[in-house]
Design a protein around this motif. Structure first.
Motif, PDB file in Angstrom:
ATOM      1  N   ILE A  38      -7.471  25.710 -45.573  1.00  0.00           N
ATOM      2  CA  ILE A  38      -8.070  24.395 -45.287  1.00  0.00           C
ATOM      3  C   ILE A  38      -9.124  24.052 -46.332  1.00  0.00           C
ATOM      4  N   TYR A  39      -9.975  25.011 -46.674  1.00  0.00           N
ATOM      5  CA  TYR A  39     -11.033  24.747 -47.656  1.00  0.00           C
ATOM      6  C   TYR A  39     -10.449  24.419 -49.024  1.00  0.00           C
ATOM      7  N   SER A  40      -9.551  25.263 -49.530  1.00  0.00           N
ATOM      8  CA  SER A  40      -9.023  25.084 -50.883  1.00  0.00           C
ATOM      9  C   SER A  40      -8.225  23.788 -51.023  1.00  0.00           C
ATOM     10  N   THR A  83       3.724  32.707 -56.450  1.00  0.00           N
ATOM     11  CA  THR A  83       3.409  31.284 -56.665  1.00  0.00           C
ATOM     12  C   THR A  83       2.397  31.021 -57.773  1.00  0.00           C
ATOM     13  N   VAL A  84       1.707  32.040 -58.239  1.00  0.00           N
ATOM     14  CA  VAL A  84       0.634  31.819 -59.215  1.00  0.00           C
ATOM     15  C   VAL A  84       0.918  32.497 -60.559  1.00  0.00           C
ATOM     16  N   MET A  85       1.149  33.805 -60.542  1.00  0.00           N
ATOM     17  CA  MET A  85       1.218  34.570 -61.790  1.00  0.00           C
ATOM     18  C   MET A  85       2.356  34.162 -62.738  1.00  0.00           C
ATOM     19  N   HIS A 125      -0.804  24.828 -57.615  1.00  0.00           N
ATOM     20  CA  HIS A 125      -1.068  26.120 -58.254  1.00  0.00           C
ATOM     21  C   HIS A 125      -2.536  26.501 -58.085  1.00  0.00           C
ATOM     22  N   SER A 126      -3.430  25.551 -58.324  1.00  0.00           N
ATOM     23  CA  SER A 126      -4.866  25.816 -58.174  1.00  0.00           C
ATOM     24  C   SER A 126      -5.237  26.024 -56.712  1.00  0.00           C
ATOM     25  N   CYS A 127      -4.599  25.266 -55.813  1.00  0.00           N
ATOM     26  CA  CYS A 127      -4.848  25.441 -54.375  1.00  0.00           C
ATOM     27  C   CYS A 127      -4.395  26.813 -53.905  1.00  0.00           C
ATOM     28  N   PHE A 128      -3.226  27.245 -54.356  1.00  0.00           N
ATOM     29  CA  PHE A 128      -2.727  28.568 -53.994  1.00  0.00           C
ATOM     30  C   PHE A 128      -3.670  29.652 -54.509  1.00  0.00           C
ATOM     31  N   GLU A 129      -4.097  29.492 -55.743  1.00  0.00           N
ATOM     32  CA  GLU A 129      -4.998  30.459 -56.372  1.00  0.00           C
ATOM     33  C   GLU A 129      -6.267  30.629 -55.544  1.00  0.00           C
TER      34      GLU A 129
END
Length: 346
Positions: free
Chosen positions: A162-164, A84-86, A108-112
């Protein structure tokens, strides 16, 4: 001088027919091919390496231990980074444009963030597991059970996700940076700004488990050294079978602790520069050049590909499991009961 005289047509845009498009600054053909190869190889290695770890642990009953369940969950986080990111970061890094929409930019940023924090909390729990195993190997099976492992896995994933998603989904990370965000916003860009308050929280969520791991592994290696001396001093003496068994178990647990300690060191080397730079950047007005940021990000991403290589190097049973998976032997009846530890030296 020559750059000042370039005609407007020489400036490339991410979306030529859209107003407000970001300026595109792609690499020349040679470096582009090399970067696509390097980043693409990292993504493929991450996906298939961690997939092998997950299949090995989940398929072979002999590997169904609390520690290995944690390792499989850690591999799942790294696998998801590769999926999902790279691949999307590869295009962004090489083309200098984001072609996957504003919504997926946020995801993308949340997954990271989610998978990074999930990794470090898994590693933190693994370090505590190894500490118990090394300090009291005979009592360990009753203290760190499959249920306890499940609780650690659930905590790691829930806290991270939850945090991201709360931070980036609500836009709390951009509070006080509205002017900067407005200036940076253009079609084809995907830049996430984090204010000083939240960047410190991010760093603490990374640093606290990091500190715990450093302390725990320092104690583990001191204890391992003492145990090694004890075994050496008793080598020429007649010892009870219980003591001999305890020493063999302790030796095996120390080997596992050493291997996982290397995985922790690799994680810290990969992610620490990124987190330090994020703090410095937030307090000095986001001065990091784009190419430096991309280098730090990809060093961090590549950590997701490193753990399977570490396991393959240090664990004979993992190499045997890979061979069985690749050759299709796992599809045979009762393959899950194969003895992976026979002829394996610990």
């Amino acid at each position: 001088m020559s750059s000042d005289l370039l005609p407007p047509a020489a400036v490339q845009m991410c979306f030529e027919n859209l107003n407000g498009s970001c300026v595109k600054t792609p690499y020349s053909p040679g470096p582009r091919v090399i970067l696509y190869a390097v980043f693409g190889f990292g993504a493929v290695l991450t996906v298939f390496g961690n997939l092998l770890v997950m299949i090995s642990i989940l398929h072979f009953r002999q590997l169904h231990t609390p520690t290995n369940f944690l390792i499989a969950s850690l591999a799942c986080a790294d696998f998801l980074v590769g999926v999902t990111v790279m691949p999307f970061s590869t295009v962004r890094s090489v083309e200098s444009c984001w072609y996957f929409g504003e919504s997926y930019c946020k995801f993308h940023s949340c997954f990271e963030g989610s998978f990074c924090y999930a990794s470090i909390y898994h590693l933190g729990f693994i370090s505590l597991d190894r500490y118990i195993a090394v300090t009291d190997p005979l009592v360990y099976p009753t203290r760190f059970t499959a249920s306890m492992s499940g609780l650690c896995i659930a905590f790691s994933w829930l806290l991270s996700i939850i945090y991201s998603f709360s931070l980036l989904g609500t836009g709390a990370n951009e509070a006080g940076l509205e002017d900067l965000v407005s200036a940076l916003t253009c079609v084809g860009g995907c830049q996430i700004a984090v204010n000083q308050s939240w960047v410190l929280v991010n760093f603490l969520l990374f640093f606290i488990p990091t500190l715990v791991m450093i302390i725990v592994y320092s104690k583990i290696f001191l204890i391992a050294k003492q145990q090694a001396r004890r075994i050496e001093s008793m080598s020429n003496k007649t010892v009870r079978s219980a003591d001999s068994y305890r020493d063999r178990v302790a030796k095996r647990e120390r080997k596992a602790a050493k291997t996982l300690g290397i995985a922790v060191i690799a994680f810290l080397i990969s992610w620490l520069p990124y987190f330090i730079d994020s703090v410095i950047d937030a307090f000095l007005g986001f001065i990091t050049p784009t190419y430096i940021y991309e280098i730090l990000v990809w060093i961090a991403y590549y950590n997701s590909a490193m753990n399977p290589l570490i396991y393959a190097f240090f664990y004979p049973w993992f190499r045997k499991a890979i061979k069985l998976i690749v050759t299709g032997s796992v599809l045979r009846e009762n393959s899950s009961t194969i003895d992976l530890f026979s002829k394996c030296r610990f």
